[in-house]
Design a protein around this motif. Structure first.
Motif, PDB file in Angstrom:
ATOM      1  N   SER A 213       0.812  -1.199   0.000  1.00  0.00           N
ATOM      2  CA  SER A 213       0.000   0.000   0.000  1.00  0.00           C
ATOM      3  C   SER A 213       0.851   1.258   0.000  1.00  0.00           C
ATOM      4  O   SER A 213       0.429   2.302  -0.502  1.00  0.00           O
ATOM      5  CB  SER A 213      -0.928  -0.003   1.221  1.00  0.00           C
ATOM      6  N   SER A 214       2.079   1.192   0.564  1.00  0.00           N
ATOM      7  CA  SER A 214       2.943   2.365   0.588  1.00  0.00           C
ATOM      8  C   SER A 214       3.413   2.762  -0.801  1.00  0.00           C
ATOM      9  O   SER A 214       3.787   3.906  -1.031  1.00  0.00           O
ATOM     10  CB  SER A 214       4.150   2.101   1.495  1.00  0.00           C
ATOM     11  N   SER A 215       3.425   1.811  -1.747  1.00  0.00           N
ATOM     12  CA  SER A 215       3.850   2.108  -3.111  1.00  0.00           C
ATOM     13  C   SER A 215       2.677   2.265  -4.068  1.00  0.00           C
ATOM     14  O   SER A 215       2.889   2.492  -5.258  1.00  0.00           O
ATOM     15  CB  SER A 215       4.784   0.995  -3.609  1.00  0.00           C
ATOM     16  N   ARG A 216       1.448   2.129  -3.562  1.00  0.00           N
ATOM     17  CA  ARG A 216       0.293   2.244  -4.430  1.00  0.00           C
ATOM     18  C   ARG A 216       0.157   3.677  -4.934  1.00  0.00           C
ATOM     19  O   ARG A 216       0.267   4.635  -4.182  1.00  0.00           O
ATOM     20  CB  ARG A 216      -0.963   1.809  -3.698  1.00  0.00           C
ATOM     21  N   ARG A 217      -0.086   3.832  -6.216  1.00  0.00           N
ATOM     22  CA  ARG A 217      -0.181   5.156  -6.815  1.00  0.00           C
ATOM     23  C   ARG A 217      -1.606   5.584  -7.112  1.00  0.00           C
ATOM     24  O   ARG A 217      -1.890   6.781  -7.180  1.00  0.00           O
ATOM     25  CB  ARG A 217       0.640   5.198  -8.118  1.00  0.00           C
ATOM     26  N   THR A 218      -2.501   4.633  -7.356  1.00  0.00           N
ATOM     27  CA  THR A 218      -3.881   4.980  -7.683  1.00  0.00           C
ATOM     28  C   THR A 218      -4.852   4.254  -6.765  1.00  0.00           C
ATOM     29  O   THR A 218      -4.520   3.228  -6.164  1.00  0.00           O
ATOM     30  CB  THR A 218      -4.209   4.629  -9.148  1.00  0.00           C
ATOM     31  N   GLY A 219      -6.048   4.797  -6.667  1.00  0.00           N
ATOM     32  CA  GLY A 219      -7.101   4.188  -5.869  1.00  0.00           C
ATOM     33  C   GLY A 219      -8.465   4.544  -6.429  1.00  0.00           C
ATOM     34  O   GLY A 219      -8.577   5.324  -7.386  1.00  0.00           O
TER      35      GLY A 219
END
Length: 346
Positions: A213-219
């Protein structure tokens, strides 16, 4: 304890108040010199109040920490937009609900970079202006947590998407894309074309859901708002929910039972108003279902019930449950289209 945290301020404030009372009595006297003496007491009392308020801003000093425990001083600090700052945590903290800045809870989830966020927006917003949601989005941008875009067309400003939701009363949910981060730039090896593909992610979910989740860029943010679609607005009040309706999901229907103009409620005629079926959009009142037929069906109507009404009638509560179930069906379908790998990290 009271002796350490509350008594000093009570003693100081009480002394200033007593001096003010004495000055009031002395000023009413006709003796020579009493007026000047009363004037001196008034000045002393006023100076004490000013000094107390001034010292309250230094609650981080150990010997003045008792000011932090005063609700009255807290109100003064809030009016002056003052926030307690110190190296050590204070012995007393005033905690309020999220309505001060964010009553949606989105900001906390965005800080965790959640891949999928489902928001049940029940703010008092009968005109669908989405002021609460807009303010939360402004806060997210201001804090540089992330930004928002239209998943179907990332070139469009998200405000256009919100305006369309307001105009189209038949829409049951709102799907907003989230781009996390601010100053991070593109990942190593990530080209501009790759970034454009990420931002173009639509209803089917992101193409790449791996990574922490720390590297997630979109949501994805999917909003379900308490509003009646034109199809649901004219339907009458339905029977109260029963245990079987909750346990057995197959008994639920995404469409109201009956048809517009038909009476389906059988609770002693509570759904009837002046001899005609009562549409659910006209539900008001509080306490009991008798309010709907005995002239007490007042106040904001379903589904925009004010927070001041803390005693929902059984029909109001049941109707809100049914409405939430029907409006959230498409929204949940959108969220569940994301790959299972992202679901485990949400």
């Amino acid at each position: 304890s009271f002796a350490f945290y509350e008594f000093p301020l009570v003693a100081l404030g009480g002394t200033a108040y007593i001096l003010w009372i004495i000055a009031s009595f002395v000023s009413a006297s006709s003796h020579e010199g009493d007026c000047e003496f009363a004037h001196g007491l008034y000045e002393l009392s006023s100076c004490m109040v000013i000094v107390i308020i001034f010292l309250s801003f230094f609650g981080f000093v150990p010997c003045l920490e008792f000011f932090v425990h005063s609700p009255m001083m807290r109100q003064i600090h809030m009016a002056m937009r003052y926030y307690h700052v110190s190296e050590n945590a204070p012995s007393m903290m005033f905690v309020s609900d999220g309505g001060v800045q964010d009553c949606t809870g989105i900001l906390q989830l965005m800080r965790r970079r959640c891949g999928r966020i489902l928001l049940a927006l029940a703010a008092a917003d009968s005109e669908d202006d989405l002021a609460v949601l807009r303010e939360t989005m402004r806060q997210a941008v201001k804090l540089k947590i992330g930004s928002f875009y239209d998943p179907s067309n990332p070139r469009r400003d998200v405000s256009m998407l919100l305006d369309e939701f307001k105009q189209d009363k038949g829409r049951t949910h709102l799907h907003i894309g989230i781009y996390y981060g601010w100053d991070e730039g593109m990942d190593a090896g990530e080209t501009e074309d790759d970034e454009r593909v990420q931002l173009s992610t639509a209803v089917n979910g992101p193409r790449r859901c791996s990574g922490s989740s720390s590297s997630r860029r979109t949501g994805h943010l999917v909003v379900v708002k308490n509003r009646l679609t034109p199809q649901l607005a004219e339907y009458p009040v339905e029977p109260l929910l029963e245990e079987a309706d909750i346990v057995d999901a197959t008994k639920w229907s995404t469409s109201p039972t009956g048809s517009p103009g038909s009476a389906v409620m059988t609770m002693g005629g509570c759904a009837l108003d002046m001899g005609r079926p009562l549409p659910q959009r006209d539900l008001g009142g509080c306490c009991c279902d008798s309010c709907h037929v005995l002239g007490c069906n007042f106040g904001p109507k379903f589904p925009h019930i004010t927070n001041a009404n803390q005693c929902l009638t059984p029909s109001l509560f049941s109707s809100l449950c049914r409405l939430g179930y029907r409006l959230s069906e498409d929204a949940l379908d959108v969220l569940l289209r994301c790959p299972a790998s992202e679901a485990a990290e949400t």
